[in-house]
Design a protein around this motif. Structure first.
Motif, PDB file in Angstrom:
ATOM      1  N   MET A   1       0.826  -1.208   0.000  1.00  0.00           N
ATOM      2  CA  MET A   1       0.000   0.000   0.000  1.00  0.00           C
ATOM      3  C   MET A   1       0.860   1.259   0.000  1.00  0.00           C
ATOM      4  O   MET A   1       0.567   2.229  -0.704  1.00  0.00           O
TER       5      MET A   1
ATOM      6  N   SER B   1       1.057   4.101  -3.079  1.00  0.00           N
ATOM      7  CA  SER B   1       0.711   5.510  -2.867  1.00  0.00           C
ATOM      8  C   SER B   1       1.871   6.426  -3.255  1.00  0.00           C
ATOM      9  O   SER B   1       1.659   7.505  -3.831  1.00  0.00           O
TER      10      SER B   1
ATOM     11  N   LEU C   1      -4.285   5.931  -1.665  1.00  0.00           N
ATOM     12  CA  LEU C   1      -4.017   5.233  -0.405  1.00  0.00           C
ATOM     13  C   LEU C   1      -5.292   5.058   0.401  1.00  0.00           C
ATOM     14  O   LEU C   1      -5.531   3.991   0.985  1.00  0.00           O
TER      15      LEU C   1
ATOM     16  N   LEU D   1      -7.365   2.300  -1.192  1.00  0.00           N
ATOM     17  CA  LEU D   1      -6.820   0.979  -0.892  1.00  0.00           C
ATOM     18  C   LEU D   1      -7.095   0.588   0.555  1.00  0.00           C
ATOM     19  O   LEU D   1      -7.435  -0.567   0.848  1.00  0.00           O
ATOM     20  N   PHE D   2      -6.946   1.559   1.481  1.00  0.00           N
ATOM     21  CA  PHE D   2      -7.269   1.290   2.884  1.00  0.00           C
ATOM     22  C   PHE D   2      -8.743   0.916   3.033  1.00  0.00           C
ATOM     23  O   PHE D   2      -9.098   0.016   3.800  1.00  0.00           O
TER      24      PHE D   2
ATOM     25  N   VAL E   1      -9.152  -2.759   1.754  1.00  0.00           N
ATOM     26  CA  VAL E   1      -8.561  -3.747   2.663  1.00  0.00           C
ATOM     27  C   VAL E   1      -9.351  -3.827   3.970  1.00  0.00           C
ATOM     28  O   VAL E   1      -9.627  -4.913   4.480  1.00  0.00           O
TER      29      VAL E   1
ATOM     30  N   ILE F   1      -5.620  -5.373  -3.919  1.00  0.00           N
ATOM     31  CA  ILE F   1      -4.901  -4.103  -3.968  1.00  0.00           C
ATOM     32  C   ILE F   1      -4.434  -3.807  -5.392  1.00  0.00           C
ATOM     33  O   ILE F   1      -4.566  -2.689  -5.894  1.00  0.00           O
TER      34      ILE F   1
END
Length: 325
Positions: free
Chosen positions: A151, A155, A171, A174-175, A178, A204
């Motif tokens: 990750m 980013s 970012l 993606l957070f 996840v 991801i």
């Protein structure tokens, strides 16, 4: 004359950004709920991460878990965790590592196999897995590092490739993906092992690929339509890439859906994580990664060269497909 099938018409003009506040509030609630589930319920960690011994058994007919537990506990090998997975006839028996190293583990597995086979004729042992505590700790640590570094690296790449706001947006997206996937496993208590870590890394990669396509179109349109309202420009960019997003997600979704329904039980968790990740990743690419650029105050001159302005960069945002016009 035949015409190709188009799932998304060329003149699609959906005002996605109109609902950005509702979508972001919904995403934040899901993230908070997922993190709360992880903190309260935790994961059903596989032996990859906690160490121990696991035997997968398929019975001739469904057998109550308590009957199996009674037979296994009578062996005195420690507290066993017995769960159904897949069909009611498939059961996993997970036990702590016995003393004596590999020899002790083999002896314990033979005792369980013999006791269960005698009590339930027709039982078939499909797999026996043994992982030491030291190896499991190393696997857990390296798995966590793999997720975090993936990750972070992604980013940073987007930051240098575009602008810092795009890196932050990617970012956060993606957070988001996840966190929701982890919340799903905390809620369902499906076994969380290295296969799931591989699934999350794949999610991801997929989400990043879709996000970069959208971001690249946004950057291109920012150079072309310098005076267009940013919300309208983001809507235009998302709509222009919508056909690719829908076709890719639908193709993967159909394949994973078939695997969920007909695939082997041993990859059920991996397939479920991938299917959920495709849905979540598509949502975040459309609503999260693009909308967050507005709150980070990306402006129409973010990609204008400091030394001058190209002659063709002063077009007005009056194209036929400008959303809301």
């Amino acid at each position: 004359m035949r015409f190709p099938l188009k799932l998304v018409p060329d003149d699609t003009n959906i005002p996605f950004l109109r609902y950005r506040n509702v979508a972001m509030a919904f995403s934040l609630l899901l993230i908070i709920g997922s993190l709360a589930l992880v903190a309260i319920k935790g994961f059903n960690l596989g032996i990859d991460f906690v160490g121990g011994q696991m035997l997968r058994v398929q019975f001739a007919q469904p057998v109550p878990i308590e009957q199996i537990r009674e037979k296994v506990d009578a062996l005195g090998l420690g507290e066993a965790t017995i769960q159904q997975f897949g069909s009611p006839r498939d059961v996993s028996i997970r036990m702590p590592l016995p003393p004596g190293g590999e020899e002790g583990a083999n002896r314990a597995a033979s005792q369980v196999r013999q006791a269960v086979s005698q009590a339930f004729p027709g039982a078939r042992f499909d797999a026996v897995e043994t992982v030491s505590g030291k190896v499991s700790e190393e696997l857990f640590r390296t798995g966590a590092w793999a997720l975090g570094l993936a990750m972070l690296g992604i980013s940073l790449y987007i930051w240098f490739r575009f602008e810092w706001q795009f890196g932050v947006g990617a970012l956060f997206a993606l957070f988001h993906d996840v966190a929701l996937t982890l919340g799903f496993f905390a809620l369902t208590q499906l076994e969380f092992d290295l296969n799931i870590v591989a699934a999350i890394l794949t999610i991801i990669g997929y989400s990043l690929n879709d996000t970069i396509v959208v971001y690249d179109r946004i950057r291109e349109n920012m150079r072309k339509y310098r005076k267009m309202d940013m919300a309208a420009l983001l809507d235009l960019s998302v709509n222009e890439t919508l056909s690719r997003t829908v076709v890719t997600s639908l193709s993967l979704g159909l394949t994973l859906g078939i695997l969920l329904a007909l695939g082997p039980d041993i990859i059920f968790g991996f397939t479920a994580a991938m299917f959920l990740g495709i849905v979540i990743g598509t949502f975040s690419s459309v609503y999260v990664s693009a909308a967050i650029l507005l709150w980070l105050r990306v402006s129409s001159d973010s990609f204008v060269p400091k030394s001058g302005t190209p002659a063709n960069a002063e077009r007005m945002g009056t194209a036929e497909r400008v959303p809301g016009k």
